[in-house]
Design a protein around this motif. Structure first.
Motif, PDB file in Angstrom:
ATOM      1  N   SER A 142      -8.975  -0.966   9.976  1.00 30.84           N
ATOM      2  CA  SER A 142      -8.439   0.296   9.446  1.00 30.84           C
ATOM      3  C   SER A 142      -6.943   0.415   9.720  1.00 30.84           C
ATOM      4  CB  SER A 142      -9.188   1.492  10.052  1.00 30.84           C
ATOM      5  OG  SER A 142      -8.828   1.679  11.418  1.00 30.84           O
ATOM      6  N   THR A 143      -6.485  -0.184  10.836  1.00 32.89           N
ATOM      7  CA  THR A 143      -5.045  -0.120  11.146  1.00 32.89           C
ATOM      8  C   THR A 143      -4.243  -0.965  10.156  1.00 32.89           C
ATOM      9  OG1 THR A 143      -5.101  -1.992  12.710  1.00 32.89           O
ATOM     10  CG2 THR A 143      -5.582   0.192  13.594  1.00 32.89           C
ATOM     11  N   ILE A 144      -4.846  -2.081   9.716  1.00 34.93           N
ATOM     12  CA  ILE A 144      -4.178  -2.906   8.703  1.00 34.93           C
ATOM     13  C   ILE A 144      -4.104  -2.148   7.384  1.00 34.93           C
ATOM     14  CG2 ILE A 144      -4.289  -5.059   7.395  1.00 34.93           C
ATOM     15  CD1 ILE A 144      -5.678  -6.341   9.783  1.00 34.93           C
ATOM     16  N   ALA A 145      -5.194  -1.436   7.043  1.00 38.58           N
ATOM     17  CA  ALA A 145      -5.193  -0.626   5.818  1.00 38.58           C
ATOM     18  C   ALA A 145      -4.068   0.406   5.869  1.00 38.58           C
ATOM     19  CB  ALA A 145      -6.544   0.069   5.644  1.00 38.58           C
ATOM     20  N   GLY A 146      -3.889   1.056   7.028  1.00 37.40           N
ATOM     21  CA  GLY A 146      -2.817   2.033   7.185  1.00 37.40           C
ATOM     22  C   GLY A 146      -1.456   1.410   6.983  1.00 37.40           C
ATOM     23  N   SER A 147      -1.277   0.222   7.546  1.00 38.61           N
ATOM     24  CA  SER A 147       0.004  -0.480   7.419  1.00 38.61           C
ATOM     25  C   SER A 147       0.264  -0.912   5.984  1.00 38.61           C
ATOM     26  CB  SER A 147       0.002  -1.703   8.342  1.00 38.61           C
ATOM     27  OG  SER A 147       1.157  -2.492   8.159  1.00 38.61           O
ATOM     28  N   TRP A 148      -0.780  -1.435   5.325  1.00 38.62           N
ATOM     29  CA  TRP A 148      -0.597  -2.004   3.981  1.00 38.62           C
ATOM     30  C   TRP A 148      -0.525  -0.973   2.881  1.00 38.62           C
ATOM     31  CZ3 TRP A 148      -4.269  -6.898   3.929  1.00 38.62           C
ATOM     32  CH2 TRP A 148      -3.706  -7.879   4.765  1.00 38.62           C
ATOM     33  N   ILE A 149      -1.004   0.227   3.100  1.00 43.09           N
ATOM     34  CA  ILE A 149      -0.885   1.255   2.062  1.00 43.09           C
ATOM     35  C   ILE A 149       0.340   2.129   2.324  1.00 43.09           C
ATOM     36  CG2 ILE A 149      -1.995   3.197   0.872  1.00 43.09           C
ATOM     37  CD1 ILE A 149      -4.686   2.010   1.646  1.00 43.09           C
TER      38      ILE A 149
END
Length: 420
Positions: A142-149
């Motif tokens: 989920s932290t990667i999703a936050g970074s990538w969006i």
């Protein structure tokens, strides 16, 4: 953690500027080996890679350095001001809706790519996507999703919301950095083949060419030999606005967090409004846009965007420090999730670009406004043409706005995929 050979930030900064100087000098050579080399490998990619090699060799480390913090908090907002100082909002508006469509397509690609990547990897490596409670892999992803969006602020929000095990968080940061930088390398390799790609996409690039011509003509008209007075005024514009961005950013984020539950609640879609970094970027960008309506825009003739570009490249080098190439294969399962994930993002962008006949520029910048944010979207935009930098800036700011909500949706879908 092993101590790097060089931990003095003054020396580390000297090494980073040595890398940048070497890259820019060799990339300016018009013949010989380096000419052929940079026809294949973009110079901006080397600005990430050389610091990454130094970090991988144990010479330097972002763990013991404050340079990224300084570059992202001081130089980034100053660069945003200088790069939007002469922005032509009307000309950018004339680019049409395709830029926004491609950006949102990139966001959707991240949202659905995460859970699909988990489902695929679970077929041959179920232990990779498992974990219980706060060790659950989907929480870390989920932290990667936050970074990538969105960006760093949205990434921090996801870590706070889902409380992923801090001891394992470094692995997620590694996936984020490695996969994002490899994808950026692919995008940059495509910049040199833009015309061929646009022909395949059957894209109409007339609005982009018009913007290039308009901005170039304006720049040529106001270009002059800069004086010390010019440089001091640029210093005034850039860092006074940076100071204001920090002051009001801190004030606004604190006020909203204290007075609005939906902002202070880390599970809320509006939690990004409590991020000081978000407000810093927004206020710095607004300051630059405001100056573009005044005579200050003529300071572009003294090299405003070039100085902004220099600040951005320093930031790029500090980002490169974060990538330890030696750790890429430490967790191949997670790296596989990352690459499958970004492949869905890329595939959806290509399909949409083909459907709406969007230029490769919109695909590249729309993607980086998601995956890279304010740090890399302007860099990629500038690789197409310096006049297009402001498009990257504006889309990156938009990314922060949709980042938390999109990442939350992605996280809940990944939770479902993990339990299938």
């Amino acid at each position: 953690m092993n101590e790097p050979l060089v931990s003095n930030d003054t020396v580390v900064f000297g090494l980073l500027t040595l890398c940048l100087g070497f890259i820019f000098y060799t990339s300016s050579l018009k013949s010989g080996f380096w000419k052929k080399f940079y026809n294949i490998v973009p110079a901006v990619l080397m600005c990430y890679l050389l610091p990454a090699l130094l970090a991988s060799a144990g010479l330097i480390s972002d763990k013991t350095s404050n340079l990224y913090f300084v570059a992202s908090r001081y130089l980034l907002p100053a660069a945003l001001v200088l790069m939007t100082l002469s922005i032509d909002l009307k000309a950018i508006a004339n680019l049409g809706s395709k830029a926004i469509i491609m950006f949102l397509t990139g966001s959707v690609g991240i949202i659905i790519g995460g859970p699909l990547a988990i489902l695929i990897v679970s077929i041959f490596s179920p232990e990779t996507v498992g974990g219980n409670d706060f060790d659950a892999i989907w929480r870390g992803l989920s932290t990667i999703a936050g970074s990538w969006i969105g960006g760093g602020a949205n990434q921090a929000a996801m870590l706070e919301i889902f409380q992923y095990n801090p001891e394992k968080y470094g692995g997620m940061v590694l996936v984020d950095i490695v996969v994002a930088n490899v994808w950026m390398a692919v995008i940059l390799l495509g910049v040199g083949k833009t015309k061929r790609i646009d022909r395949w996409l059957k894209a109409d690039t007339s609005a982009i060419e018009t913007l290039k011509i308009k901005v170039t003509e304006f720049t040529e008209k106001i270009t002059r030999v800069p004086t010390l007075n010019d440089y001091m005024m640029l210093l005034f514009f850039a860092f006074t606005a940076t100071g204001m961005a920090h002051f009001f950013g801190d004030t606004i984020s604190e006020y909203l967090s204290l007075n609005f539950e939906m902002v202070s609640d880390k599970k809320s879609f509006a939690s990004f409004l409590g991020s000081q970094f978000f407000w810093m970027v927004v206020i710095a960008t607004l300051a630059g846009i405001s100056l573009s309506f005044t005579k200050a825009k003529n300071y572009e003739g003294a090299g405003a965007s070039k100085i902004g570009g220099m600040f951005i490249y320093i930031l790029v080098a500090t980002i490169g420090m974060k990538m330890d190439l030696g750790k890429v294969l430490e967790n191949p399962g997670l790296i596989a999730i990352g690459f499958i994930w970004i492949a869905f993002h890329a595939g959806l962008l290509i399909v949409m670009a083909k459907l709406i006949k969007a230029p490769y520029f919109f695909l590249a910048v729309g993607s980086q406004a998601n995956v890279g944010g304010a740090a890399s979207a302007p860099v990629v935009a500038a690789e197409f043409h310096p006049s297009l930098t402001s498009v990257g800036v504006l889309l990156a700011v938009f990314g922060y706005v949709v980042g938390t909500g999109g990442a939350l949706l992605c996280a809940y879908l990944m939770e479902v995929a993990s339990n299938v």
